[in-house]
Design an enzyme around this catalytic site. Sequence first.
Site, PDB file in Angstrom:
ATOM      1  CG  ASP A 135     -21.567  -8.233   9.819  1.00  0.00           C
ATOM      2  OD1 ASP A 135     -21.762  -8.712  10.955  1.00  0.00           O
ATOM      3  OD2 ASP A 135     -20.440  -8.152   9.301  1.00  0.00           O
TER       4      ASP A 135
ATOM      5  CG  HIS B 211     -19.664 -11.650   7.358  1.00  0.00           C
ATOM      6  ND1 HIS B 211     -18.561 -12.426   7.176  1.00  0.00           N
ATOM      7  CD2 HIS B 211     -19.794 -11.490   8.694  1.00  0.00           C
ATOM      8  CE1 HIS B 211     -18.034 -12.711   8.349  1.00  0.00           C
ATOM      9  NE2 HIS B 211     -18.773 -12.158   9.283  1.00  0.00           N
TER      10      HIS B 211
ATOM     11  CG  HIS C 172     -16.049 -14.280  11.352  1.00  0.00           C
ATOM     12  ND1 HIS C 172     -16.538 -13.009  11.186  1.00  0.00           N
ATOM     13  CD2 HIS C 172     -14.731 -14.196  11.109  1.00  0.00           C
ATOM     14  CE1 HIS C 172     -15.532 -12.191  10.856  1.00  0.00           C
ATOM     15  NE2 HIS C 172     -14.425 -12.895  10.800  1.00  0.00           N
TER      16      HIS C 172
ATOM     17  CG  LEU D  33     -29.013  -6.679  19.609  1.00  0.00           C
ATOM     18  CD1 LEU D  33     -29.989  -7.466  20.471  1.00  0.00           C
ATOM     19  CD2 LEU D  33     -29.736  -5.556  18.881  1.00  0.00           C
TER      20      LEU D  33
END
Lengths: 311, 424
Positions: free
Chosen positions: B307, B234, B181, B65
């Site tokens: 993402d 991802h 991740h 953000l």
Amino acid sequence: MIAPHRHLLQIEGMHPPQIETMLDLAESYVLLNRSGKTQRDLLRGRTLINLFFEDSTRTRTSFELAGKRLGADVINMSVSTSSVNKGETLLDTAATLNAMMCDLLVVRHDQSGAPNLLAQKVDAAVINAGDGTHEHPTQALLDALTIRRRKGKLEGLVVAICGDILHSRVARSNIHLLSAMGSTVRVVAPPTLIPADAARLGVEVFHDMAKGLAGADVVMALRLQRERMNGGMVPSAREYFRFYGLDFEKLSHARPDAMVMHPGPMNRGVEIDSAVADDPVRSVIKEQVEMGVAVRMAVLDILSRGQNRNV
Amino acid sequence: MSDVLIDHVRLLDPATGLDQMGALLVRHGKILDFGPALGRPDGVAVVDGEGAILCPGLVDMRVELGEPGGEFRETVASAALAASAGGITTVAALPDSKPAIDDPALVRLLRARGEETGRITVLPYGAATRGCRGEEMSEIGLLTEAGAVGFTDGARAIGSVRMMRMALSYAAAFGMKIIQHPEDPELAQGGAATQGELATRLGLPAIPAAAEAIMVARDIRLAQLTGGAVHFAHVSTGEALALIRQARDRGLQVTCDTAPPYFDLNETAIGAYRTFAKLSPPLRADSDRLAVVAGLADGTIDAIASDHQPRDADDKRLPFAQATPGGTGLATLLGVTLAQVQGGQISLMRAIEMLTCAPARLLGSTAGTLARGAAADLCLLDLDRVWQVNVGTLPGKAQNSPFDGRALEGRVIGTWKAGRRVFG
């Protein structure tokens, strides 16, 4: 009377009648101590050595007092483990103690199994006063005596042991003893402080205090070492206290007459709230200390009977 | 708040399998009713959907953000504008901000900042480790109580195997996942492109595709050891997807998402050193892209997340290897996903599922479905409307889209947040 033991190294493997004999004898020493009398002829001429490779105040003092009340000659030896090769020192020490004709050897060591090794090498009766993360048998006996005196029995009770089970020798000894005596034992802790396969020891595993304490007759809080509080296995002391610290809110899930125990020394505001620890009705923490002396007198008494030396 | 009847729409809700023509009535910000034959109560405004699709507002489970600490790149308010344009009404915010979201007060701050926009619900992730530094476990319990929806170190992999074991184990007691991740930090260090012929020709430091599979394999094993739940963000390689597929077949708590660049683009998008196409993980070989497409179709991939990683000119106007990785994605999430529907790889229902109820379920949120009495978070979508992604004119502040120039078919024409129209 059950055949006397040579050593007291661990609770695991002890049978209920053996445990009961010790508790019954300890009970009589409680009365003796409270009457202000002593039995100084019982161990007269015997030598008790407190061999502490790890710092301790209350356990060492308790054994010292127990030995003196029974008339033994008590020697305290504190040995630093920091500099020397431990295995070698331990065996060297054993040889030294044999030469001193020691009768009763109380050992605390930071390595699990160290008292077992000593027991193979010395002529004295070895009493484990806490070895690494293995066992602390006299603590479990004194806890059982405290519970039995308060609840009248051990069988059928639900005992919740809360906190650092992973590193606790107190927890292991209590699990073995209480399970053998017919109590239901629960362990309550974050998953990072529960050892692998804990359920295989016969306990029920909980990660939530409200659930783990539900219906419990006895709630035992364990000390959380400071070095484990800062993101290592627990994020912080404040988070630990919020979720696992024994306060009246969490205790309200246990039975209304549930008793509160702690083997000491306490971290107030971490594993136990001061208000709970000091509650005169619920907390038996001071009584545990009193029972400690009586239990150790009983242990010294029984183990000395197994020795052939005449005095 | 005005009540509204959204009429002549194709109601689509993967959570319930709903797919029929009808209307939906919003009252006091909530869905009052929907179905094929809905009367129009007095005093209710009407929006004629003209046959467009009305689905739940999208749930984007991976967004940076910009707040706190990166306000020069994006703010909650500017990200909310981009989200509205993309049909997104709920976003899960990454915690690797400055400061990191490792204090309960910061979780509450982000939730409040989302509410202030009136456009999005912000579901904050808590930092898995203090400062997202990977060294000490954060206050996972207190953060959960404050409203964190999962734990991650954001774009930093939790590299220490001991730390990951601890976090998985501890978070499980609070019913929380660890979002990883999945990239071995040592293999990835200094890398700018995926290892292969192209990186060699361009002279760029490379990250092997195996850096992802190695981390995924390790963490699957740790999930098994601890009984914890791990979610891989991802996912970009076929090898990692194969491992995830096997783990799920064995009943382990392993889930994953991917992001549009990994099924729409391949490494050639970096062309002559286009830094907007520098992402983390890097764009992969086309064989990996095809494996990701297959993962969307066969259900190995649970969700699609944007993402969204806002970057400014200072981050990107640099020699390729020195540029900061990351691309924006809020405005293009739906359009790029729909290209897979048009290409026939996945059904429309499956596409919307991966953008609504599937991520909501992973986040433990009740959003992402059309339910009577629930907040009217809605997305009105015209499948036939064609548009082109033009960097510089994208909604929101950050403009670093890897899809610059991409023609897309299917566009959001209306977004409602709690019954209020926030776009279109």
